[in-house]
Design a protein around this motif. Structure first.
Motif, mmCIF file in Angstrom:
data_model
loop_
_atom_site.group_PDB
_atom_site.id
_atom_site.type_symbol
_atom_site.label_atom_id
_atom_site.label_comp_id
_atom_site.label_asym_id
_atom_site.label_seq_id
_atom_site.Cartn_x
_atom_site.Cartn_y
_atom_site.Cartn_z
ATOM 1 N N GLY A 1 0.801 -1.216 0.000
ATOM 2 C CA GLY A 1 0.000 0.000 0.000
ATOM 3 C C GLY A 1 0.835 1.268 0.000
ATOM 4 N N PRO A 2 0.184 2.420 -0.211
ATOM 5 C CA PRO A 2 -1.265 2.619 -0.213
ATOM 6 C C PRO A 2 -1.944 2.430 -1.577
ATOM 7 N N GLU A 3 -1.192 2.496 -2.688
ATOM 8 C CA GLU A 3 -1.818 2.373 -4.010
ATOM 9 C C GLU A 3 -2.362 0.968 -4.243
ATOM 10 N N ARG A 4 -1.626 -0.023 -3.816
ATOM 11 C CA ARG A 4 -2.100 -1.397 -3.919
ATOM 12 C C ARG A 4 -2.843 -1.747 -2.637
ATOM 13 N N THR A 5 -4.013 -2.353 -2.756
ATOM 14 C CA THR A 5 -4.838 -2.595 -1.577
ATOM 15 C C THR A 5 -5.046 -4.065 -1.235
ATOM 16 N N ASP A 6 -4.832 -4.976 -2.183
ATOM 17 C CA ASP A 6 -5.150 -6.375 -1.909
ATOM 18 C C ASP A 6 -4.177 -7.033 -0.944
ATOM 19 N N LEU A 7 -2.991 -6.434 -0.762
ATOM 20 C CA LEU A 7 -2.007 -6.986 0.173
ATOM 21 C C LEU A 7 -1.871 -6.123 1.426
ATOM 22 N N LYS A 8 -2.827 -5.216 1.627
ATOM 23 C CA LYS A 8 -2.800 -4.360 2.807
ATOM 24 C C LYS A 8 -2.831 -5.209 4.071
ATOM 25 N N GLY A 9 -1.972 -4.859 5.019
ATOM 26 C CA GLY A 9 -1.903 -5.603 6.265
ATOM 27 C C GLY A 9 -0.979 -6.801 6.223
ATOM 28 N N ARG A 10 -0.438 -7.094 5.043
ATOM 29 C CA ARG A 10 0.516 -8.212 4.900
ATOM 30 C C ARG A 10 1.923 -7.667 5.091
ATOM 31 N N ALA A 11 2.426 -7.732 6.285
ATOM 32 C CA ALA A 11 3.694 -7.084 6.640
ATOM 33 C C ALA A 11 4.852 -7.541 5.770
ATOM 34 N N GLU A 12 4.822 -8.793 5.319
ATOM 35 C CA GLU A 12 5.939 -9.329 4.543
ATOM 36 C C GLU A 12 6.083 -8.675 3.170
ATOM 37 N N PHE A 13 5.077 -7.913 2.752
ATOM 38 C CA PHE A 13 5.132 -7.239 1.456
ATOM 39 C C PHE A 13 5.451 -5.750 1.578
ATOM 40 N N CYS A 14 5.609 -5.249 2.765
ATOM 41 C CA CYS A 14 5.819 -3.811 2.954
ATOM 42 C C CYS A 14 7.245 -3.409 2.610
ATOM 43 N N GLY A 15 7.360 -2.381 1.790
ATOM 44 C CA GLY A 15 8.663 -1.894 1.348
ATOM 45 C C GLY A 15 9.161 -2.533 0.073
ATOM 46 N N LEU A 16 8.364 -3.455 -0.510
ATOM 47 C CA LEU A 16 8.785 -4.156 -1.725
ATOM 48 C C LEU A 16 8.304 -3.426 -2.979
ATOM 49 N N PHE A 17 9.231 -3.272 -3.940
ATOM 50 C CA PHE A 17 8.931 -2.672 -5.233
ATOM 51 C C PHE A 17 9.528 -3.568 -6.320
ATOM 52 N N ARG A 18 8.856 -3.559 -7.479
ATOM 53 C CA ARG A 18 9.317 -4.453 -8.552
ATOM 54 C C ARG A 18 10.621 -3.971 -9.167
ATOM 55 N N THR A 19 11.500 -4.916 -9.431
ATOM 56 C CA THR A 19 12.789 -4.638 -10.047
ATOM 57 C C THR A 19 12.595 -4.233 -11.503
ATOM 58 N N PRO A 20 12.984 -3.020 -11.883
ATOM 59 C CA PRO A 20 12.789 -2.591 -13.274
ATOM 60 C C PRO A 20 13.872 -3.170 -14.191
ATOM 61 N N THR A 21 13.588 -3.215 -15.478
ATOM 62 C CA THR A 21 14.622 -3.565 -16.441
ATOM 63 C C THR A 21 15.684 -2.470 -16.470
ATOM 64 N N LEU A 22 16.916 -2.849 -16.754
ATOM 65 C CA LEU A 22 17.987 -1.857 -16.908
ATOM 66 C C LEU A 22 18.239 -1.527 -18.373
ATOM 67 N N ARG A 23 17.483 -2.120 -19.258
ATOM 68 C CA ARG A 23 17.614 -1.741 -20.667
ATOM 69 C C ARG A 23 17.227 -0.268 -20.818
ATOM 70 N N ASN A 24 18.086 0.482 -21.513
ATOM 71 C CA ASN A 24 17.899 1.921 -21.747
ATOM 72 C C ASN A 24 17.971 2.747 -20.467
#
Length: 380
Positions: free
Chosen positions: A250-273
């Motif tokens: 959260g806050p933009e994503r709501t389906d995993l709200k309250g799931r502490a193990e997902f807090c602070g995680l962001f998807r790894t972007p491609t390094l191309r370009n």
């Protein structure tokens, strides 16, 4: 459908302000990321509202898997018993899987394009391509705002899957892998450091090798990871000391709200370009690759360089509440302590940057990187 998607992508009339197109934040000349160096882009009805996250590239998303809490490799890619953890999704927090669903987010966001299905429908009906839109989706497509809006999202998704534009694989590194180009000594050393598990260890998340079936590397495993990026105090949303962008929980994503193990995680972007980008990380905290690499190399050896120092003490990981620190990555280069030698020195950082520059599309034999002919996309 692709041609319609192109026209919609560059059409500012779809926005609430009439001034913001998809291409405004996803410039073809900058690998479909922002052309300016603002940490987050301006939008909304008055073009002065800001969000909380940097606009990511739209290139090389065709291989991003659907979000899974526990991602297992397929038969032809490795051992299915290996759990890669949370992986996938097209946004920073992995909350949507389809290009159409991703396009919906900025179109309706109050601090981005700030539009509505009704406004989008009116804009398309008045556009020069209205007849082409009817031809593609039916003569009565404009009878329903929701049907029109859905068709717009479908056309945008189709355009963003055009391989020659969004995943051309025309970098110097691609030519190198094909035996059609040679890397300089600095670029080769940078690649070595990039892959070295005891140095940069970048390839542990930004995979640099071809897949087992010979497909080009995506330079991302598309996993969601917490690395403790410093708080960007330039963002208006961060003026509230109690606000935290916690990524997957959260806050933009709501389906995993309250799931502490997902807090602070962001998807790894491609390094191309990545060398074409002007802002880095989900909150746009840094404006150069050198700063990004210094953060990786010295986050734990010299944290005072990146985090606030209050009363002589470093407030490390200042954008992530302490209760979520167990989620932070501690693999190399994040396996060091204050006073240890950094994973990379300045000369090594320079070489890694030299290598990252080989990931820019548009390379031609003779050592030149030419601008991609994506401006023609708007004209077409």
């Amino acid at each position: 459908m692709t041609a319609l998607g192109k026209q919609l992508f560059f059409d500012a009339s779809l926005s609430g302000s009439g001034k913001l197109a998809c291409a405004s934040c996803h410039s073809p000349d900058h690998a479909f990321s922002p052309a300016n160096a603002l940490p987050v882009q301006l939008g909304g009805s008055d073009m002065h509202r800001t969000g909380m996250r940097a606009a990511p590239t739209l290139k090389y998303l065709q291989s991003v898997p659907a979000f899974a809490e526990h991602y297992h490799e397929s038969d032809d890619e490795g051992d299915e018993s290996v759990d890669a953890g949370p992986t996938g999704g097209l946004t920073w927090d992995g909350r949507v899987d389809r290009g159409a669903d991703q396009a919906r987010i900025p179109l309706l966001s109050s601090f981005e394009m700030g539009s509505t299905p009704a406004r989008v429908t009116a804009a398309v009906k008045a556009a020069p391509y209205a007849d082409a839109f009817r031809a593609a989706f039916g003569a009565r497509i404009f009878d329903s705002d929701e049907a029109t809006f859905k068709a717009v999202l479908q056309a945008l998704e189709t355009f963003e899957q055009a391989p020659g534009i969004f995943y051309p694989y025309t970098s110097k590194y691609d030519a190198f892998l094909a035996g059609k180009a040679q890397l300089t000594q600095a670029e080769l050393h940078g690649l070595q450091l990039f892959n070295d598990e005891t140095k940069g260890n970048c390839a542990s998340c930004h995979i640099s090798q071809r897949t087992r079936d010979g497909a080009p590397p995506q330079f991302s495993d598309f996993g969601l990871i917490a690395i403790g990026v410093p708080r960007n105090r330039a963002l208006p949303v961060n003026r509230d000391p109690h606000f935290y962008d916690l990524g997957a929980c959260g806050p933009e994503r709501t389906d995993l709200k309250g799931r502490a193990e997902f807090c602070g995680l962001f998807r790894t972007p491609t390094l191309r370009n990545v060398a074409l980008k002007k802002r880095f990380f989900h909150n746009g905290i840094y404006d150069s690759l050198e700063l990004v690499l210094r953060f990786y190399a010295e986050r734990d050896t010299h944290p005072e360089k990146f985090y606030p120092v209050v009363n002589g003490r470093v407030r490390k990981f200042d954008d992530l509440p302490r209760r979520y620190w167990d989620n932070l990555n501690t693999e190399p280069p994040f396996d060091r302590k204050p006073g240890d030698k950094p994973a990379l020195d300045e000369a090594e950082i320079k070489d890694v940057v030299a290598f990252l520059n080989t990931l820019t599309d548009g390379y031609e034999a003779g050592g030149k990187v030419v601008a991609e002919k994506t401006k023609a996309v708007a004209a077409n």
